[in-house]
Design a protein around this motif. Structure first.
Motif, PDB file in Angstrom:
ATOM      1  N   ASP A  31       0.983  -0.815   0.055  1.00  0.00           N
ATOM      2  CA  ASP A  31      -0.035  -0.210  -0.405  1.00  0.00           C
ATOM      3  C   ASP A  31       0.823   1.359  -0.194  1.00  0.00           C
ATOM      4  N   ASN A  32       0.680   2.357  -0.947  1.00  0.00           N
ATOM      5  CA  ASN A  32       1.250   3.546  -0.635  1.00  0.00           C
ATOM      6  C   ASN A  32       0.507   4.332   0.769  1.00  0.00           C
ATOM      7  N   LEU A  33       0.018   4.746   0.794  1.00  0.00           N
ATOM      8  CA  LEU A  33      -0.632   5.059   2.312  1.00  0.00           C
ATOM      9  C   LEU A  33      -0.875   6.284   1.673  1.00  0.00           C
ATOM     10  N   SER A  34      -1.361   6.404   0.470  1.00  0.00           N
ATOM     11  CA  SER A  34      -2.085   7.372   0.218  1.00  0.00           C
ATOM     12  C   SER A  34      -3.866   7.748   0.595  1.00  0.00           C
ATOM     13  N   ASN A  35      -4.067   6.716   0.925  1.00  0.00           N
ATOM     14  CA  ASN A  35      -5.692   6.657   1.722  1.00  0.00           C
ATOM     15  C   ASN A  35      -5.640   5.038   3.075  1.00  0.00           C
ATOM     16  N   GLY A  36      -4.068   5.062   2.883  1.00  0.00           N
ATOM     17  CA  GLY A  36      -4.458   3.929   3.953  1.00  0.00           C
ATOM     18  C   GLY A  36      -3.503   4.037   5.294  1.00  0.00           C
ATOM     19  N   HIS A  37      -3.613   2.762   6.330  1.00  0.00           N
ATOM     20  CA  HIS A  37      -3.009   3.983   7.925  1.00  0.00           C
ATOM     21  C   HIS A  37      -2.061   2.614   7.899  1.00  0.00           C
ATOM     22  N   LEU A  51       1.553   0.536  -7.264  1.00  0.00           N
ATOM     23  CA  LEU A  51       1.404   0.290  -7.739  1.00  0.00           C
ATOM     24  C   LEU A  51       2.067   0.518  -9.259  1.00  0.00           C
ATOM     25  N   LEU A  52       2.816   1.796  -9.575  1.00  0.00           N
ATOM     26  CA  LEU A  52       2.894   2.934 -10.921  1.00  0.00           C
ATOM     27  C   LEU A  52       4.568   2.476 -10.762  1.00  0.00           C
ATOM     28  N   ASN A  53       4.937   2.424  -9.558  1.00  0.00           N
ATOM     29  CA  ASN A  53       6.020   2.148  -9.600  1.00  0.00           C
ATOM     30  C   ASN A  53       6.711   0.084 -10.046  1.00  0.00           C
ATOM     31  N   SER A  73      -6.209  -2.145  -4.403  1.00  0.00           N
ATOM     32  CA  SER A  73      -5.568  -0.369  -3.859  1.00  0.00           C
ATOM     33  C   SER A  73      -6.591   0.392  -5.470  1.00  0.00           C
ATOM     34  N   ALA A  74      -6.884   1.231  -5.201  1.00  0.00           N
ATOM     35  CA  ALA A  74      -7.144   1.672  -5.862  1.00  0.00           C
ATOM     36  C   ALA A  74      -7.747   3.230  -5.548  1.00  0.00           C
ATOM     37  N   LYS A  75      -7.522   4.752  -6.567  1.00  0.00           N
ATOM     38  CA  LYS A  75      -8.749   5.456  -6.103  1.00  0.00           C
ATOM     39  C   LYS A  75      -9.919   5.421  -6.058  1.00  0.00           C
ATOM     40  N   VAL A  76     -11.020   6.147  -5.071  1.00  0.00           N
ATOM     41  CA  VAL A  76     -12.408   6.061  -5.117  1.00  0.00           C
ATOM     42  C   VAL A  76     -13.591   6.430  -4.873  1.00  0.00           C
ATOM     43  N   VAL A  77     -13.459   8.326  -5.109  1.00  0.00           N
ATOM     44  CA  VAL A  77     -13.475   8.711  -5.156  1.00  0.00           C
ATOM     45  C   VAL A  77     -14.188   8.956  -6.319  1.00  0.00           C
ATOM     46  N   TYR A 167     -18.310  -5.263  -6.643  1.00  0.00           N
ATOM     47  CA  TYR A 167     -19.294  -4.248  -5.427  1.00  0.00           C
ATOM     48  C   TYR A 167     -19.671  -3.470  -5.165  1.00  0.00           C
ATOM     49  N   PHE A 168     -21.109  -3.068  -4.860  1.00  0.00           N
ATOM     50  CA  PHE A 168     -22.178  -2.516  -3.956  1.00  0.00           C
ATOM     51  C   PHE A 168     -21.598  -1.627  -3.197  1.00  0.00           C
ATOM     52  N   ASN A 169     -22.249  -0.815  -2.541  1.00  0.00           N
ATOM     53  CA  ASN A 169     -22.325  -0.102  -1.196  1.00  0.00           C
ATOM     54  C   ASN A 169     -21.687  -0.780  -0.385  1.00  0.00           C
ATOM     55  N   VAL A 170     -20.194  -0.344   0.008  1.00  0.00           N
ATOM     56  CA  VAL A 170     -19.788  -1.005   1.546  1.00  0.00           C
ATOM     57  C   VAL A 170     -19.483  -0.699   2.617  1.00  0.00           C
ATOM     58  N   ALA A 171     -19.726  -0.577   3.770  1.00  0.00           N
ATOM     59  CA  ALA A 171     -20.430   0.389   4.769  1.00  0.00           C
ATOM     60  C   ALA A 171     -20.189  -0.918   5.718  1.00  0.00           C
TER      61      ALA A 171
HETATM   62  N1  LIG Z   1     -15.879   1.303  -0.875  1.00  0.00           N
HETATM   63  C1  LIG Z   1     -16.836   0.888  -1.419  1.00  0.00           C
HETATM   64  O1  LIG Z   1     -18.464   1.239  -1.520  1.00  0.00           O
HETATM   65  C2  LIG Z   1     -17.057   0.578  -2.694  1.00  0.00           C
HETATM   66  C3  LIG Z   1     -17.453  -0.109  -3.836  1.00  0.00           C
HETATM   67  C4  LIG Z   1     -16.550  -0.195  -5.025  1.00  0.00           C
HETATM   68  C5  LIG Z   1     -15.814  -0.826  -4.801  1.00  0.00           C
HETATM   69  N2  LIG Z   1     -15.099  -0.436  -4.293  1.00  0.00           N
HETATM   70  C6  LIG Z   1     -13.393  -0.816  -4.163  1.00  0.00           C
HETATM   71  O2  LIG Z   1     -12.430  -1.216  -3.119  1.00  0.00           O
HETATM   72  C7  LIG Z   1     -11.478  -0.634  -3.724  1.00  0.00           C
HETATM   73  C8  LIG Z   1     -11.092  -0.755  -1.993  1.00  0.00           C
HETATM   74  O3  LIG Z   1     -12.164   0.524  -1.569  1.00  0.00           O
HETATM   75  P1  LIG Z   1     -11.498   1.195  -0.285  1.00  0.00           P
HETATM   76  O4  LIG Z   1     -12.840   2.314   0.293  1.00  0.00           O
HETATM   77  O5  LIG Z   1     -11.464   0.375   1.162  1.00  0.00           O
HETATM   78  O6  LIG Z   1     -10.895   2.297  -0.579  1.00  0.00           O
HETATM   79  P2  LIG Z   1      -9.382   3.078   0.444  1.00  0.00           P
HETATM   80  O7  LIG Z   1      -9.322   4.133  -0.411  1.00  0.00           O
HETATM   81  O8  LIG Z   1      -9.777   3.052   2.170  1.00  0.00           O
HETATM   82  O9  LIG Z   1      -8.988   1.500  -0.188  1.00  0.00           O
HETATM   83  C9  LIG Z   1      -7.957   1.788  -1.385  1.00  0.00           C
HETATM   84  C10 LIG Z   1      -6.080   1.945  -0.424  1.00  0.00           C
HETATM   85  O10 LIG Z   1      -5.043   1.483  -1.742  1.00  0.00           O
HETATM   86  C11 LIG Z   1      -3.954   2.253  -1.506  1.00  0.00           C
HETATM   87  N3  LIG Z   1      -3.841   2.517  -2.663  1.00  0.00           N
HETATM   88  C12 LIG Z   1      -4.141   3.629  -4.256  1.00  0.00           C
HETATM   89  N4  LIG Z   1      -3.967   3.688  -4.861  1.00  0.00           N
HETATM   90  C13 LIG Z   1      -2.771   3.201  -4.171  1.00  0.00           C
HETATM   91  C14 LIG Z   1      -1.299   2.622  -5.050  1.00  0.00           C
HETATM   92  N5  LIG Z   1      -0.506   3.164  -6.367  1.00  0.00           N
HETATM   93  N6  LIG Z   1      -0.303   1.479  -4.701  1.00  0.00           N
HETATM   94  C15 LIG Z   1      -0.373   1.758  -3.817  1.00  0.00           C
HETATM   95  N7  LIG Z   1      -1.602   1.583  -2.980  1.00  0.00           N
HETATM   96  C16 LIG Z   1      -2.436   2.388  -3.756  1.00  0.00           C
HETATM   97  C17 LIG Z   1      -4.545   3.515  -0.790  1.00  0.00           C
HETATM   98  O11 LIG Z   1      -3.794   4.239  -0.244  1.00  0.00           O
HETATM   99  C18 LIG Z   1      -5.552   2.470  -0.202  1.00  0.00           C
HETATM  100  O12 LIG Z   1      -4.808   2.417   1.720  1.00  0.00           O
HETATM  101  C19 LIG Z   1     -10.701  -0.310  -4.244  1.00  0.00           C
HETATM  102  O13 LIG Z   1     -10.653  -0.542  -5.361  1.00  0.00           O
HETATM  103  C20 LIG Z   1     -12.575   0.114  -4.988  1.00  0.00           C
HETATM  104  O14 LIG Z   1     -12.796   0.313  -5.976  1.00  0.00           O
HETATM  105  C21 LIG Z   1     -14.618   0.098  -3.093  1.00  0.00           C
END
Ligand SMILES: NC(=O)c1ccc[n+]([C@@H]2O[C@H](COP(=O)([O-])OP(=O)(O)OC[C@H]3O[C@@H](n4cnc5c(N)ncnc54)[C@H](O)[C@@H]3O)[C@@H](O)[C@H]2O)c1
Ligand SMILES: O=c1ccn([C@@H]2O[C@H](COP(=O)(O)OP(=O)(O)O[C@H]3O[C@H](CO)[C@@H](O)[C@H](O)[C@H]3O)[C@@H](O)[C@H]2O)c(=O)[nH]1
Length: 328
Positions: A31-37, A51-53, A73-77, A167-171
């Protein structure tokens, strides 16, 4: 089993790591910790990398030699993806290509991928089936659909088995209260509503009251994060026991409107917070609800927490006990 979890420090990934560890698997988070802990990775097995590296992920896979990769891992907004499409195509799609290339080098044979209901776009019917048309209306949705296609083609060409989970809306949060969702700038409805109940936000906005739904507000299928994580284990089991690579919806098949969610948050928290009606948010869909028959019948997934009040209770339990600074 050895499992590499990309995005394992994020909201859903950290719950997956917890479940895998509880089941006795050896788990490493990338994880790159861009949005993780860091604190969210409960077994402390974390490589901070991007992952881009390509070299970083290749090195980790060659070294750890996992049996399975779970790719969270992804950007999710969604609205951010409308503003910054290239950021999403690069991070989510290009990042996935790097992962696939590295998996090939490290000879990893199984992949579970986090896709999304956003790939359907505006559904032609609800509930939506996996075979229904895909036509995303946001760059986020397209970045996931492109990734799905790359995984399918790559899986066929390289003999790698995959499960694509939409996934649908995860909560909700870990019912044990050890981990939960954390965000400095939350965008998700339930989290924002809870922060409003907590007094951290002055009011909650309802984005759009003129959707073609029973009360004019957006409808979503909210699924508890632990049921979602269990689906990953079930699909993996299915693939390892001879099941074919496939795409699966993961949701309960029942939708709640924004106003219904807000009412339930008020009931669970006992706080009557302020609600403001606002314009629609760019990229939002009127209504998305899953048909998860395939996951239930083919894979045998049996959800345990199909109850909006329970979902919100677990999220509230985490949110009210948690202080952001304490976890930094
Ligand atoms: N939360 C939802 O309702 C939902 C619904 C459908 C799909 N998803 C998918 O589930 C997955 C997880 O979502 P989430 O809600 O936990 O989001 P989140 O942002 O909490 O988790 C994503 C994690 O990926 C890491 N990350 C992002 N880009 C990275 C990179 N380039 N290299 C390494 N690490 C990277 C971030 O630091 C973060 O810890 C995502 O793929 C998202 O698209 C989520
Ligand atoms: O303060 C808020 C936040 C959200 N909403 C509405 O609530 C609903 C749910 O929004 P949100 O919780 O932000 O989730 P989605 O935009 O539906 O997206 C989530 O669910 C998708 C799958 O359905 C995933 O692909 C995304 O990653 C994930 O963020 C939508 O109708 C929003 O317009 C509000 O009215 N007010």
């Amino acid at each position: 089993m050895k499992v590499l979890v990309t995005g394992g420090a994020g909201y859903i990934g950290s719950h997956m790591v917890k479940l895998l560890v509880e089941k006795g698997h050896e788990v490493l988070t990338f994880d790159n910790l861009s949005n993780g802990h860091e604190w969210a990775v409960i077994n402390r097995q974390l490589v901070v990398g991007d992952l881009l590296n390509y070299k970083q992920i290749e090195e980790v896979l060659l070294d750890f030699k996992p049996d399975v990769v779970m790719h969270f891992s992804a950007k999710v907004v969604v609205p951010e993806s409308v503003e910054k499409p290239l950021l999403y195509y690069e991070n989510n799609f290009y990042g996935t290509l790097n992962l696939l290339q590295a998996m090939k080098r490290a000879k990893v044979k199984y992949l579970i991928f986090s896709s999304t209901a956003a790939v359907y776009g505006i559904p032609e019917r609800v509930p939506v089936k996996e075979t229904d048309p895909t036509n995303p209306i946001s760059p986020y949705g397209w970045s996931k659909l492109f990734s799905e296609q790359a995984i399918k083609d790559f899986g066929r060409a390289e003999g790698i088995k995959y499960g694509i989970l939409r996934y649908f809306n995860v909560a909700g949060a870990d019912p044990d209260g050890k981990i939960g969702q954390v965000s400095k700038n939350p965008t998700h409805l339930i989290l924002r509503a809870l922060k409003t109940a907590k007094g951290e936000l002055p009011y909650i906005e309802v984005y759009g009251t003129d959707y073609p739904t029973h009360d004019g507000t957006g409808i979503r299928d909210y699924i508890h994060v632990m049921d979602l994580c269990q689906a990953h284990l079930d699909v993996l089991d299915y693939l390892m026991n001879g099941g074919e690579s496939d795409v699966f919806n993961v949701g309960y098949g029942r939708g709640y409107s924004v106003l219904e969610v807000i009412e339930t948050v008020k009931k669970v928290t006992g706080v009557d917070f302020k609600v403001v009606y606002a314009d629609r948010r760019p990229g939002d869909l009127p209504q998305v609800v899953a048909d998860a028959t395939k996951l239930k019948t083919l894979v045998g997934w049996t959800p345990k927490y199909d109850d909006l009040e329970f979902i919100i209770k677990t999220a509230w339990n985490w949110e009210k006990n948690y202080t952001y600074k304490a976890c930094l």
